[in-house]
Design an enzyme around this catalytic site. Structure first.
Site, PDB file in Angstrom:
ATOM      1  CB  SER A 130      -0.893  -0.024   1.241  1.00  0.00           C
ATOM      2  OG  SER A 130      -1.880   0.968   1.127  1.00  0.00           O
ATOM      3  CD  GLU A 131      -0.752   3.789  -3.462  1.00  0.00           C
ATOM      4  OE1 GLU A 131      -0.783   2.563  -3.289  1.00  0.00           O
ATOM      5  OE2 GLU A 131      -1.614   4.406  -4.134  1.00  0.00           O
ATOM      6  CG  ASN A 132      -1.112   4.160   2.961  1.00  0.00           C
ATOM      7  OD1 ASN A 132      -1.128   3.160   2.256  1.00  0.00           O
ATOM      8  ND2 ASN A 132      -1.684   4.197   4.140  1.00  0.00           N
ATOM      9  CB  SER A 176       6.089   3.921   0.052  1.00  0.00           C
ATOM     10  OG  SER A 176       5.034   3.284  -0.614  1.00  0.00           O
TER      11      SER A 176
END
Lengths: 231, 217
Positions: free
Chosen positions: B51-53, B93
């Site tokens: 999840s890119e967060n 990330s």
């Protein structure tokens, strides 16, 4: 130098001036410095350029600074959750600069690390690349992006100590470690100030050199998409 | 009662995309139909969802008791960890994404061109929400699958010669999965080739609804 302050207002005293650039941590409403945003609003500082992945929601987070029209320009990757933002932007009252999320994160990291520019493949052939230097490396085309700095960075962490050492919790970390590096002055609000020496040095995420002021404050921690499964 | 609707439902499209997951893959799933792919991971295939967060090893949605406001996915939904999970900052990330360390990205699309360009972030004249991490994903992830409805509400093809909307990325889509079928293009190949038709979809129908020039046989 004493880094620990009692309240968000005290922690921002003397820092808030018209026209300054502020970085504000958080992804959506996760990991935003709620109390420092409210204190920035109360400072009355105008014409702010705010660098933040998102722009809060109506009436909460950075939405509070939009309501008072203190923001002149937003630098973000996604601003979709905010009607007042849309109204001001479409009415020409608010400037907006979109950055791809990874480009935004890296620009902030670079700014904090003393790196004035870097090349990335992200955005090549899109609107984002217009007017930017293009350069080929090993047969692929890249565009140049510049580092970003802020007069003041406001961030949220989980635990911190009087030296300014910080650790973050879960995905509330997001942009805050880079923003801590890129702020001339970085102010952190933490859930808990703990005694110096109580955080294992192996697990400190942001070393104290990047943090000038720190407060302990309660956050509401509003959830945007409360999603559950059946137990 | 006989089901007269041809093609795949959204959930069936997600299930078809899930067949592209390989054991050991690190995968980023976009918001919308791509999120549903997580419900169809084949047995025996172990993938790690990014999840890119700022998280690797995304777990299922929490129970009411497990909800943690500090733990969300990139769609801002509450989620949980797994034993293998790790957290990191946004620069790390996107170092995973832009550095080519993520094996597969599955994204939604408004338009895909016959050369694999993607437009999925902006409609001129409308309020633009922003590209978020989409431009980084298509520029950096090893393989990108676009998952979208073959036609728009007016019945017009979304798999077209040249994108009319502002691009998210150029020549970056390797596979197209729609409600009507599957197309892919091999490394170094410019054209997509039809690989599969969805149930009850005829070659005539998919040809009629595809503006892009593709290899049909």
């Amino acid at each position: 130098m004493k880094k620990v302050f009692k309240t968000a207002d005290e922690a921002l005293s003397g820092l808030c001036v018209d026209g300054m650039t502020v970085m504000s941590g958080g992804f959506g409403l996760c990991g935003i410095p709620e109390n420092l945003i409210a204190a920035l609003r109360d400072s009355g500082a105008q014409d702010l350029t705010v660098i933040s992945n998102n722009a809060g929601v109506d009436g909460f987070g950075l939405g509070q600074l939009l309501e008072t029209k203190q923001i002149k320009k937003m630098v973000s990757s996604y601003v979709g959750e905010n009607k007042e933002f849309e109204r001001q932007y479409l009415g020409g009252e608010l400037e907006l600069e979109f950055n791809p999320q990874g480009t935004l994160a890296e620009r902030i990291r670079a700014g904090g690390a003393g790196i004035p520019g870097f090349y990335t493949k992200t955005g090549v052939g899109t609107l984002i690349a217009e007017g930017k230097e293009h350069k080929d490396f090993d047969g692929a085309t890249y565009i140049m992006e510049t580092g970003l700095k802020a007069d003041v960075s406001i961030i949220k962490a989980w635990k911190g100590d009087a030296e300014g050492n910080l650790i973050y919790k879960a995905t509330a970390r997001n942009f805050s470690p880079m923003m801590a590096m890129a702020g001339k002055i970085t102010v952190a609000e933490v859930d808990e100030i703990v005694p110096v020496g109580s955080i294992d040095p192996n697990f400190i995420h942001t070393p104290g050199v990047f943090v000038q002021r720190i407060i302990e404050a309660q956050c509401e921690k509003r959830i945007e998409q409360r999603t559950v499964r059946e137990a | 009662m006989a089901d007269l609707k041809t093609g795949w439902t959204r959930d069936q499209m997600a299930a078809r995309a899930a067949q592209e997951l390989e054991d050991g893959f690190y995968v980023n799933l976009g918001i919308g139909i791509p999120t549903l792919v997580a419900n169809h991971i084949p047995d025996g295939v172990n993938v790690t969802l990014q999840s890119e967060n700022g998280m690797l090893g995304m777990g299922p949605f929490p129970t009411e008791e497990e909800i943690d406001a500090d733990l969300i996915n990139a769609g801002k939904q509450t989620i949980t960890t797994l034993p293998k999970s790790s957290f990191f900052d946004s620069a790390t990330s996107f170092a995973m994404i832009r550095g080519g360390h993520i094996d597969l990205s599955i994204l939604g699309a408004m338009e895909i061109s016959e050369e694999g360009d993607i437009a999925n972030w902006m409609i001129p004249g409308k309020m633009v929400k922003g590209m978020g991490g989409a431009m980084d994903l298509v520029a950096g992830v090893k393989k990108c699958i676009a998952l979208f409805d073959h036609t728009n509400k007016r019945g017009e093809s979304k798999f077209i010669k040249t994108c009319s909307l502002p691009l998210t990325g150029q020549k970056c889509i390797h596979m197209v999965i729609t409600d009507l079928g599957v197309f892919d293009r091999a490394e170094g190949q410019t054209r997509f080739r039809l690989r599969e038709l969805a149930p009850h979809v005829t070659l005539e129908e998919i040809k009629a609804k595809t503006e892009a020039e593709v290899i049909w046989e």
